[in-house]
Design a protein around this motif. Structure first.
Motif, PDB file in Angstrom:
ATOM      1  N   ALA A  99      -9.100  -3.961  -1.883  1.00  0.00           N
ATOM      2  CA  ALA A  99      -8.494  -4.218  -0.580  1.00  0.00           C
ATOM      3  C   ALA A  99      -8.845  -3.121   0.409  1.00  0.00           C
ATOM      4  CB  ALA A  99      -6.981  -4.322  -0.728  1.00  0.00           C
ATOM      5  N   PRO A 104      -7.376  -2.333   4.033  1.00  0.00           N
ATOM      6  CA  PRO A 104      -6.547  -2.596   5.191  1.00  0.00           C
ATOM      7  C   PRO A 104      -7.255  -2.170   6.469  1.00  0.00           C
ATOM      8  CG  PRO A 104      -5.276  -1.554   3.444  1.00  0.00           C
ATOM      9  CD  PRO A 104      -6.694  -1.517   3.021  1.00  0.00           C
ATOM     10  N   HIS A 133       2.932  -5.444   7.805  1.00  0.00           N
ATOM     11  CA  HIS A 133       1.744  -6.289   7.899  1.00  0.00           C
ATOM     12  C   HIS A 133       1.293  -6.709   6.494  1.00  0.00           C
ATOM     13  CE1 HIS A 133      -2.316  -7.636   8.923  1.00  0.00           C
ATOM     14  NE2 HIS A 133      -1.909  -7.693  10.188  1.00  0.00           N
ATOM     15  N   ASP A 185      -1.536  -6.817   5.226  1.00  0.00           N
ATOM     16  CA  ASP A 185      -2.629  -6.040   4.637  1.00  0.00           C
ATOM     17  C   ASP A 185      -2.136  -4.840   3.834  1.00  0.00           C
ATOM     18  OD1 ASP A 185      -4.659  -7.610   5.529  1.00  0.00           O
ATOM     19  OD2 ASP A 185      -5.083  -6.424   7.322  1.00  0.00           O
TER      20      ASP A 185
END
Length: 450
Positions: A18, A20, A78, A80
């Motif tokens: 991931a 962000p 958020h 993310d």
């Protein structure tokens, strides 16, 4: 993000892939399926993967957890983020949590409501396990999630050029095989002559930095003969830094080293830092002889190299290797040929053993004396006849010479230790007194005529 149901809430594990928005996740390339993270050795020398469990203990998301193993963990509303909160008083990207050598770094990402530990507002600071962090109406508790890694003795009899078949060395090799591919700083501790610098170079060759240069700084050297720490801190390339005898750094140099380690942790410096020490840095820090704040950075992974006297079963292996390096051929030995060598104390460890073998196998022809002038020396080397260059002895001669040298060295050491007392020497060598006197005379050692 992977969500794992658990009693009392959900366990959120961050996705290592991931990224962000605006944040670059960094991580350790060494993977212990399915675990990954920062390595550390505990007080007993066991290997750990450091992890932090971030638990929500109050607020709308009470009971949720996220695990931080490497890189950073983002907290906010958020989608993310690694730990997503539904608290309306929490920012979209509220704070960042990272594992560092000294503990857990908490950094507020410019939130309106702020991040607090107790009554103090936090911008960026390092905290210990157990700390509670407040944001909005929520509270996060930072808990240990460390996992012990079982390290069984290696099946290999070497790590790079370092040899050993004893249990202590195979345990050492297993630990090195685990930590070498990682980015974790480590300190190699041991007595002089145990091969710390050689092992450091083997670690470098087994890491992702292997294709990059290795720079060494030795604190035994005068300051004008080694690189400056300020110049190292400003490097923008990828490299391995070997700090020889970090325990010899002055207080001012230790402060500069702390900055160097911190720049590496922050990702400003793309370097693997390896250090060597004669002493236990953790003990030195605890007793005030070494900067305490530097210890978690330099000695996060502590590797202790055993002295030769604790692994005497490796001596035959080492002698064969050193003799092969000198002679260019394998030498045939009988088991009892090493008896005298096994009795030696080896205060200089493997370096002392190697020096003994090299001295015993000194070549028959002494190297010619070349002129002192550089130009004349180069010209003389070009015209030097090949037969004037030293040659190693044949294998059979080399073997006999080594065995004789071992015998003589053992007698000389015994004579010195017992201050020439023939009766005590006879008992120590297991020889009749008359034979001892003959042996001492043969080797030119002082002894009575009768």
């Amino acid at each position: 993000m992977k969500v794992i149901p658990q009693e009392g809430g959900e366990l959120f594990e961050p996705d290592p892939q991931a990224k962000p928005a605006g944040r670059v996740r960094t991580g350790n390339p060494l993977r212990f399926a399915p675990l990954t993270g920062i390595l550390q050795t505990d007080a007993s020398g066991g290997l750990l993967v450091r992890r932090v469990r971030v638990r929500v203990t109050s607020g709308p998301d009470r009971g949720r957890e996220a695990i931080l193993e490497a890189g950073t963990l983002l907290v906010g509303t958020h989608s993310d983020n690694d730990l997503i909160l539904r608290d309306p008083q929490v920012g979209k990207y509220h704070l960042e949590i990272a594992l560092v050598a000294g503990g857990i770094r908490v950094r507020d990402l410019g939130s309106e409501g702020g991040t607090f530990v107790g009554a103090a507002r936090v911008q960026t600071a390092v905290f210990a396990i157990g700390t509670e962090v407040s944001l909005g109406r929520s509270t996060l508790q930072l808990l240990s999630g460390d996992i012990a890694i079982a390290v069984a003795p290696s099946d290999r009899g070497s790590f790079g050029p370092v040899l050993g078949q004893s249990l202590s060395m195979r345990v050492l090799f297993a630990l090195l095989e685990r930590v070498a591919p990682s980015d974790s700083p480590l300190v190699l501790e041991g007595e002089p002559g145990t091969g710390r610098s050689l092992i450091a170079r083997a670690v470098h060759a087994s890491s992702r930095f292997a294709a990059s240069p290795m720079t060494a700084i030795d604190f035994r050297q005068p300051p004008h003969e080694r690189p400056t720490l300020s110049s190292l801190a400003q490097r923008t390339d990828t490299f391995t830094l070997l700090i020889d005898r970090i325990d010899q750094a002055t207080p001012a140099e230790q402060t500069a080293l702390l900055s160097l380690y911190e720049r590496r942790e922050e990702g400003v410096l793309d370097a693997r830092i390896l250090a060597t020490s004669n002493v236990d840095l953790r003990r030195e820090g605890a007793e005030g002889r070494f900067r305490k704040e530097l210890v978690p950075h330099a000695a996060s992974v502590r590797v202790v190299i055993p002295p030769l006297r604790s692994r005497t079963e490796d001596i035959p292996l080492l002698v064969r290797q050193f003799a092969k390096e000198v002679c260019g051929a394998e030498l045939e030995f009988d088991t009892h040929d090493f008896d005298r060598l096994l009795a030696r104390e080896y205060t200089g460890n493997v370096r002392e053993l190697r020096a003994l073998v090299v001295r015993a196998l000194q070549v028959d022809a002494a190297p010619p004396q070349l002129p002192k002038s550089g130009r004349e020396r180069a010209r003389a080397a070009l015209v030097m006849p090949l037969n004037a260059r030293p040659k190693p002895p044949p294998p059979k001669v080399a073997r006999d010479r080594l065995v004789e040298f071992f015998e003589r060295d053992h007698v000389e050491q015994t004579h010195k230790r017992l201050q020439g007392n023939v009766a005590e020497i006879a008992r120590a060598l297991g020889m009749p007194r008359r034979e001892v006197i003959k042996t001492l005379k043969r080797y030119g050692l002082p002894c009575p005529d009768r």
